[in-house]
Design an enzyme around this catalytic site. Structure first.
Site, PDB file in Angstrom:
ATOM      1  CB  CYS A   1     -12.933  16.394  20.314  1.00  0.00           C
ATOM      2  SG  CYS A   1     -14.118  14.981  20.611  1.00  0.00           S
TER       3      CYS A   1
ATOM      4  CB  CYS B   1      -7.149  12.542  19.191  1.00  0.00           C
ATOM      5  SG  CYS B   1      -8.466  12.279  17.647  1.00  0.00           S
TER       6      CYS B   1
ATOM      7  CB  CYS C   1     -15.295  10.278  15.935  1.00  0.00           C
ATOM      8  SG  CYS C   1     -13.443  10.169  15.615  1.00  0.00           S
TER       9      CYS C   1
ATOM     10  CD  GLN D   1      -1.195   4.407   3.604  1.00  0.00           C
ATOM     11  OE1 GLN D   1      -1.721   5.080   4.879  1.00  0.00           O
ATOM     12  NE2 GLN D   1      -0.089   3.937   3.295  1.00  0.00           N
TER      13      GLN D   1
ATOM     14  CG  PHE E   1       6.656  -4.579   3.104  1.00  0.00           C
ATOM     15  CD1 PHE E   1       6.473  -5.557   4.227  1.00  0.00           C
ATOM     16  CD2 PHE E   1       7.934  -3.974   3.016  1.00  0.00           C
ATOM     17  CE1 PHE E   1       7.751  -5.862   4.700  1.00  0.00           C
ATOM     18  CE2 PHE E   1       9.011  -4.500   3.553  1.00  0.00           C
ATOM     19  CZ  PHE E   1       8.837  -5.445   4.581  1.00  0.00           C
TER      20      PHE E   1
ATOM     21  CG  ASN F   1      -1.538   3.054  -1.855  1.00  0.00           C
ATOM     22  OD1 ASN F   1      -2.524   3.965  -2.458  1.00  0.00           O
ATOM     23  ND2 ASN F   1      -0.589   3.901  -1.202  1.00  0.00           N
TER      24      ASN F   1
ATOM     25  CD  GLU G   1       1.204  -7.116   1.728  1.00  0.00           C
ATOM     26  OE1 GLU G   1       0.822  -7.685   2.802  1.00  0.00           O
ATOM     27  OE2 GLU G   1       1.763  -6.035   1.607  1.00  0.00           O
TER      28      GLU G   1
ATOM     29  CG  ASP H   1       3.876   1.835   2.699  1.00  0.00           C
ATOM     30  OD1 ASP H   1       4.060   2.099   3.932  1.00  0.00           O
ATOM     31  OD2 ASP H   1       2.741   2.156   2.042  1.00  0.00           O
TER      32      ASP H   1
ATOM     33  CB  CYS I   1       3.107   3.864   9.592  1.00  0.00           C
ATOM     34  SG  CYS I   1       3.365   2.026   9.804  1.00  0.00           S
TER      35      CYS I   1
END
Length: 445
Positions: free
Chosen positions: A80, A89, A168, A277, A306, A311, A327, A375, A401
């Site tokens: 990029c 990024c 992008c 996600q 969570f 999902n 949640e 999660d 994450c």
């Protein structure tokens, strides 16, 4: 007014030569100068670089490379043109295969250092598209009067200013290749200087842009927005206040994006500001890994903490006897219930609860579960882990994450609660960035 106002410390202008020793958890190179650790953007272990300071603090400093004196074998040219300026990024200078290895090594190191736990077996990394994968984003918008231009995109690296970019490469191309067109359209609005952000939500088939407006647009503005949406096959919505105020333009139908899990025959509906996600291909592979690992059947009672909009909950309910999803975000819980009805799934319950608080009086918390799925957000799940003494699940699958909080929580599960870490691994949810998505399996000893 006091004349003794604090001033920002003057930074040395002369470049400093160092050898990069290792990588930090966010992918920056680590070196030491006069005993102080320095985090240096776009540098790799073993490289000799000249850098200049961008910030100096009491305990550490930050810098950027101005001259590369030796190259690591994993270094590549960034694809990029905006890399290094745009803050979206941080890993484009690293070969894609090496990115996975680096993230896996980071996971191993965090488990050892933070959790005091060794990973006995590594999962094969889950990989997907390296470009054009991102389907959810919050993009900044800024009218620059001096240039008579509207910028659309992400903030500069280490700066609060919006980067001047025209595309992008990690965004889905329906949006990523239209940043200039989007900015030009907004520049023609009377409220061009009253638009701070755009919420991007791209489903399997539909693209919705929720444009935050600080002042009501005129009818001419709305017609310009409609025309742009029709030309580019996007649904344009306005957001005058909070996320619950997002509405389509007058006279336009409400478009609710969806994403499907074909292997489980589940389809999710979601609204633009809701968490989903960002990488659908990795999400599908991740869900398959969780289901294969838990090996669910009608005798299983599963707790999904969570759970978001379901999902993992709904695909697990296709196989388990009973699944309970919990949640903290009530709108997400309501939407999860709607998705259960949409898919005709009846063996599932959803509850709203703050999992960082005491939940001992919650009816769902006083049941027994033989398998648990977690999660959490980047903060991890440490506050809720002590409840595992009551539930005593046989298996725990933890998706994260943030490898540092996963490692911390792994230490609690293994060293305090009597669980055994079976395996762990990384999933390439965010290629070209330093973000690490990971998964771990724990079993009762």
């Amino acid at each position: 007014m006091s004349r003794n106002r604090s001033r920002k410390k003057q930074l040395p202008e002369m470049p400093v030569r160092v050898t990069i020793e290792s990588l930090a958890h966010d992918g920056r190179g680590v070196a030491h100068v006069d005993g102080k650790v320095v985090f240096i953007d776009e540098s790799l272990p073993g490289e000799e670089v000249e850098f200049v300071y961008t910030e100096i603090r009491r305990d550490y400093a930050e810098g950027k490379v101005v001259s590369l004196l030796s190259r690591a074998v994993d270094r590549v040219e960034a694809a990029c043109a905006h890399y290094g300026v745009c803050g979206g990024c941080s890993f484009q200078h690293v070969d894609s295969n090496a990115q996975i290895r680096i993230k896996q090594d980071l996971l191993i190191e965090q488990f050892k250092r933070i959790g005091k736990v060794e990973i006995p077996q590594l999962w094969e990394p889950l990989e997907g598209p390296h470009w054009g994968y991102r389907r959810k984003a919050r993009m900044g918008v800024k009218y620059v009067a001096k240039k008579n231009r509207v910028l659309v995109g992400f903030r500069e690296r280490r700066h609060p200013y919006l980067a001047e970019i025209d595309s992008c490469m990690v965004m889905h191309p329906i949006v990523g290749k239209r940043l200039i067109a989007l900015g030009e359209m907004i520049a023609g609005l009377t409220v061009k200087d009253k638009i701070p952000q755009i919420e991007v939500a791209i489903g399997d088939d539909d693209c919705v842009l929720a444009i935050r407006v600080l002042e009501p647009p005129t009818e001419a503005d709305k017609e310009r927005l409609r025309a742009f949406g029709r030309e580019h096959r996007m649904s344009i919505c306005l957001q005058p206040k909070g996320p619950d105020t997002i509405e389509p333009l007058d006279g336009e139908p409400e478009v609710i994006p969806t994403y499907a899990l074909p292997d489980q025959s589940v389809e999710f509906k979601f609204r633009p500001a809701m968490f989903t996600q960002v990488n659908y291909e990795i999400n599908r592979k991740m869900i398959n890994r969780v289901l294969d690992t838990l090996d669910l059947n009608e005798n299983d009672s599963v707790l999904d903490l969570f759970c978001g909009l379901g999902n993992f909950t709904l695909p697990m309910a296709r196989k388990a006897g009973r699944v309970v999803g919990v949640e903290g975000d009530l709108p997400l819980v309501k939407h999860a219930r709607e998705n259960a009805r949409h898919n005709g799934i009846e063996n599932v319950e959803f509850y709203a609860a703050d999992l960082s608080k005491d939940i001992s009086d919650q009816p769902w918390a006083n049941r027994k579960y033989n398998k648990v799925m977690l999660d959490p957000s980047r903060a991890g799940a440490s506050e809720v882990l002590h409840h595992f003494k009551k539930w005593k699940p046989d298996q725990i699958v933890y998706v994260s994450c943030n490898p540092s909080t996963l490692a911390r929580d792994a230490g609690i599960l293994v060293n305090e609660l009597g669980y055994k870490l079976i395996k762990a691994g990384v999933m390439d949810m965010f290629p070209q960035t330093g973000h690490v998505e990971s998964i771990a399996l724990f079993e009762k000893k």
